[in-house]
Structure formats: structure tokens, C-alpha cells
Design an enzyme around this catalytic site. Sequence first.
Site, mmCIF file in Angstrom:
data_model
loop_
_atom_site.group_PDB
_atom_site.id
_atom_site.type_symbol
_atom_site.label_atom_id
_atom_site.label_comp_id
_atom_site.label_asym_id
_atom_site.label_seq_id
_atom_site.Cartn_x
_atom_site.Cartn_y
_atom_site.Cartn_z
ATOM 1 N N CYS A 214 -0.777 3.916 -6.284
ATOM 2 C CA CYS A 214 -1.623 3.242 -5.360
ATOM 3 C C CYS A 214 -2.000 1.875 -5.874
ATOM 4 O O CYS A 214 -2.029 1.533 -6.927
ATOM 5 C CB CYS A 214 -2.963 3.748 -5.238
ATOM 6 S SG CYS A 214 -4.240 3.141 -4.358
ATOM 7 N N CYS B 140 0.881 -1.368 -0.120
ATOM 8 C CA CYS B 140 0.068 -0.167 -0.101
ATOM 9 C C CYS B 140 0.823 1.112 0.137
ATOM 10 O O CYS B 140 1.674 1.267 1.019
ATOM 11 C CB CYS B 140 -0.682 -0.093 1.116
ATOM 12 S SG CYS B 140 -1.719 1.486 1.574
#
Length: 266
Positions: free
Chosen positions: A191, A77
Site C-alpha cells: 500500500c 495506489c
Amino acid sequence: MTPKASSPILLFDSGLGGLSVLAALRGQLPQAPIIYAADLAGIPYGEKTEAEVAARVAGMLGRLAERTHPRLVCIACNTASTIALGMVRDVLETPIVGTVPAIKPAAAMTRTGTIGLLGTAATIRQAYVDNLEAEFAKDKRLIRHAAPELVAAAESKLRGHAPDPEIFTRAAEGLLRQPGGDAIDTVVLACTHFPLVQAELGRAFGESVQFIDGAQGIARRIAYLTQGQSFDRRHDDYAIVTGGGHSDPDLLSGFEPYGIGRIEPI
Ligand code: DGL
């Protein structure tokens, strides 16, 4: 100490985005047992403050490491990594690999010298990204745009619901309509959720734009750090989730194509 062959690699994300990293990791280490952890009660991290993200990530990884004894932790992440990587490395003894926006390879790929970067609101404001820009793209132009809608779109797509195409048009326009944005030829997907909707983004941006994300680089880094270790993946891998999603059949069907056969609550 050499880890046992059954010792897992723990992949962690706020949601399903880390599956883009898992797919790349399977290519490098097909025999590695993997536990995938998703903080579904905390998603979206990108809309939280730095303090909230750091507290959640450190707390979750501490509990998960105690429960699963991983040989290595991957924070799959960008938001969590750019905010909390240093802090988590200070408190856990396990090797930790983070997710860094792929600005360096993008700088090598661009022909126009203008790079777009799509991330969460929290990621695009991090000093971590400023530093990558200064180090690897100082002779380029980097245009950033926060696209939180893409996180929800990827979550829906993996649960079998087609997202609204307007979401992808808005993300593309958010970059291309900024001053100088029409020269963007390379877009960093900063992302881990975004590669999961790359086909949809490709239609929205058009053929003149190429995408780059960090998944392959992270997978190579994990393979390098575990070189010489043995792996024995005898059973389907499993996921651990917060927020009660363990009994959601749509969630399980999102995980299954990635070799994850069951979901446990945290
Ligand atoms: N997958 C996460 C990332 O790479 C973010 C999603 C979220 O906002 O929780 O940044």
C-alpha cells in the site's frame, strides 16, 4: 505525438500515500512537472467494494485527464491498481503505470523463504495478488495481513500529528502471530501509504525484518516510458483534491516537503 516539455505526469491516489511514489519519481526525473491528485472524499479505498473502487477511479481519472492533459498517468495506489488498472487502460488513451505489490523482489530478498505482505483489505483479497504469488513466490510462503489503520496513521503523520504507536504493534503482530509468521524476514509494503510510516513499522517489527515496496520500480518504469521526452519544471507542482481539503493548512504542510506548493479543488 511527442509531449510538450511542460506536459505533466499525473499521480493519483486515494490520499497522501502516492507521495511515497512521488519521492522516488523525483529521484529519477527531477525536472518532470507533476500533478498529484488525491480522492480524499473517497479514502479509504481499501474498505470499499471492488465495484465502488473501480467506479471512483475510472470516473476521477477520466475527469482529471481531460482537465490536466497528462503525458502519463500513474495510479500510485495498490488498491486502485489491483482492482481497476485493466479497466482504466481500456478507456484512457494516455499511458498508464500501475502499482504492483513488490512480491517478485521480496522473493529474491528473503532468506527464510517466508514473506509477509501488508496491504489494505481490498488489496490482499485480489486475484492480482494470487497471480503474483503463483508466478514469483510459489516456492515461498506468503502470509498476508490487512492493516487499514496504517492508512489513517500515514495520513495523520503527514498532517503533523504523531500516530499512536500501538497501531504499528498491531500491524506487526497481525503478521508475526499467524502460523509460521515468526519466520518472516521480509515484509512487502503493498500500500503506497505504508512506506510513509516505515520508520514506525521498523520499530514494531524489530531489526530482523526488512521492508520492500514498489516505489523505486514504478519510478524506473515511468522514466523508461518517457525516455527521450523533454521535461521543464519551472513552477512548483500542485495537487488537486476532492472532499474540500484544498483549504486545509495541515494538508498543505504535508505536501510542501514533496515540492507541491498549492492545492486546488477538483
Ligand atoms: N494508498 C492506497 C494503496 O496503495 C490505499 C489507501 C486506501 O485504503 O485508500 O492501496
